[in-house]
Write an enzyme that holds these catalytic residues in place. Structure first.
Site, PDB file in Angstrom:
ATOM      1  N   HIS A 194      38.957  39.396  46.014  1.00  0.00           N
ATOM      2  CA  HIS A 194      39.150  40.211  44.812  1.00  0.00           C
ATOM      3  C   HIS A 194      38.582  39.423  43.639  1.00  0.00           C
ATOM      4  O   HIS A 194      38.700  38.194  43.606  1.00  0.00           O
ATOM      5  CB  HIS A 194      40.650  40.406  44.522  1.00  0.00           C
ATOM      6  CG  HIS A 194      41.294  41.599  45.159  1.00  0.00           C
ATOM      7  ND1 HIS A 194      42.616  41.597  45.541  1.00  0.00           N
ATOM      8  CD2 HIS A 194      40.828  42.852  45.428  1.00  0.00           C
ATOM      9  CE1 HIS A 194      42.932  42.781  46.033  1.00  0.00           C
ATOM     10  NE2 HIS A 194      41.869  43.558  45.981  1.00  0.00           N
ATOM     11  N   CYS A 290      48.022  38.987  40.390  1.00  0.00           N
ATOM     12  CA  CYS A 290      48.180  40.239  41.146  1.00  0.00           C
ATOM     13  C   CYS A 290      49.628  40.655  41.311  1.00  0.00           C
ATOM     14  O   CYS A 290      49.887  41.751  41.796  1.00  0.00           O
ATOM     15  CB  CYS A 290      47.468  40.185  42.487  1.00  0.00           C
ATOM     16  SG  CYS A 290      47.454  38.638  43.285  1.00  0.00           S
TER      17      CYS A 290
HETATM   18  N1  ARG Z   1      48.061  40.779  50.770  1.00  0.00           N
HETATM   19  C1  ARG Z   1      47.450  41.449  49.675  1.00  0.00           C
HETATM   20  C2  ARG Z   1      46.123  42.041  50.098  1.00  0.00           C
HETATM   21  O1  ARG Z   1      45.414  41.387  50.819  1.00  0.00           O
HETATM   22  C3  ARG Z   1      47.272  40.508  48.512  1.00  0.00           C
HETATM   23  C4  ARG Z   1      46.737  41.171  47.289  1.00  0.00           C
HETATM   24  C5  ARG Z   1      46.549  40.222  46.163  1.00  0.00           C
HETATM   25  N2  ARG Z   1      46.077  40.898  45.047  1.00  0.00           N
HETATM   26  C6  ARG Z   1      45.080  40.499  44.233  1.00  0.00           C
HETATM   27  N3  ARG Z   1      44.802  41.210  43.194  1.00  0.00           N
HETATM   28  N4  ARG Z   1      44.349  39.448  44.497  1.00  0.00           N
HETATM   29  O2  ARG Z   1      45.756  43.133  49.750  1.00  0.00           O
END
Ligand code: ARG
Length: 296
Positions: A194, A290
């Site tokens: 991300h 997040c």
């Molecule tokens: N386990 C979640 C996923 O993989 C973690 C999300 C983390 N969010 C972020 N914005 N980096 O989707």
């Protein structure tokens, strides 16, 4: 318009329209948080390994930090069977139009395991009087909200990461729908799946970033638009998600504990780091940024 190369840039940050910083924080309580499946490399080896009581204490400390800084924190209950819903930066993208209209773009989650989270966030924003905007069927691909789409602090300019969770096609539609410029950045390293894991916009002229997470074009765009780019050591970025820090007010930076070098660089740049432990959430590939969503 979507900008993909530095030589396309026909604007500077100062010439983009101003947009106030959001003042409200949304968090989802971690009652049902767990690692139950693996959809990013950080989750590997952690299925069933979350200490729920510890996770709750870490989450509460984060919530209390926002309150101490003077932010209003809204809390939504978690939902059984949706262990990742606690990462509430991902299901929507809140926006504020030039005419004051407020809305959220609803995400189209990449992982099927996370798709049922979106309606819960949509209901909250509907109750808040926000316009709900869905991505039209003719626009292909997925979009994970503020995991990948980040507002430039104080400006109506969107940074859009793509490659793992979000498809670049979505940004052309978003730019038109919201009437804003989008700078599209290709993410190339699965540990930084991300944009909020490798870029942290601190104030209008300063950001933390991980050079190795981007391609040549992305690095050039970042260098051209952001005068003070602070490089984060790769170990702190990969293991402690240092770039998942959050600066809500242009001064304080909430960041995972133990990012020693990043914290030193933040202090040298005049910021006030606040170190927090989000260790249980790191097992799922998430940290401060997040675990909350800023809205207007
Ligand atoms: N386990 C979640 C996923 O993989 C973690 C999300 C983390 N969010 C972020 N914005 N980096 O989707």
């Amino acid at each position: 318009m979507v900008y993909r190369q530095a030589d396309q840039l026909d604007f500077t940050i100062e010439t983009t329209p101003p947009m106030p910083l959001p003042r409200r924080v949304l968090m989802v309580s971690p009652d049902h948080f767990d690692v139950e499946y693996v959809i990013n490399p950080h989750m590997e080896g952690h299925v069933g390994q979350v200490d729920r009581a510890l996770a709750r204490r870490q989450w509460e400390a984060l919530r209390d930090t926002y309150r101490t800084l003077g932010f209003e924190v809204h809390v939504l209950d978690g939902v059984p069977g949706l262990p990742d819903m606690v990462f509430c930066a991902n299901q929507t993208l809140p926006f504020l139009r030039g005419d004051g209209g407020r809305g959220v773009v609803l995400s189209r989650m990449h992982a099927p395991q996370r798709r049922d989270e979106v309606p819960h966030l949509a209901r909250f924003f509907e109750q808040q009087g926000y316009a709900l905007v869905s991505i039209p069927d003719e626009v292909p691909g997925s979009f994970e909200g503020m995991g990948d789409a980040l507002w430039h602090p104080g400006h109506a300019l969107l940074w859009g990461g793509y490659g793992f969770r979000t498809d670049q096609a979505v940004y052309a539609w978003l730019a038109r729908e919201l009437g804003v410029r989008v700078v599209a950045l290709h993410l190339t390293d699965p540990d930084f799946y991300h944009l909020d894991t490798c870029l942290s916009l601190l104030d209008a002229g300063t950001a933390l970033y991980v050079p190795a997470a981007f391609d040549e074009a992305g690095r050039a765009l970042l260098h051209r638009l952001i005068p003070n780019l602070i490089e984060v050591p790769e170990r702190e970025a990969r293991e402690l998600l240092a770039c998942n820090a959050h600066c809500p007010d242009g001064r304080h930076v909430l960041i995972q504990r133990g990012c020693t070098e990043t914290v030193a660089r933040l202090r040298a740049a005049g910021f006030e780091p606040i170190e927090l432990d989000t260790g249980e959430f790191l097992k799922s590939g998430g940290s401060v940024f997040c675990m909350k969503l800023m809205f207007f």
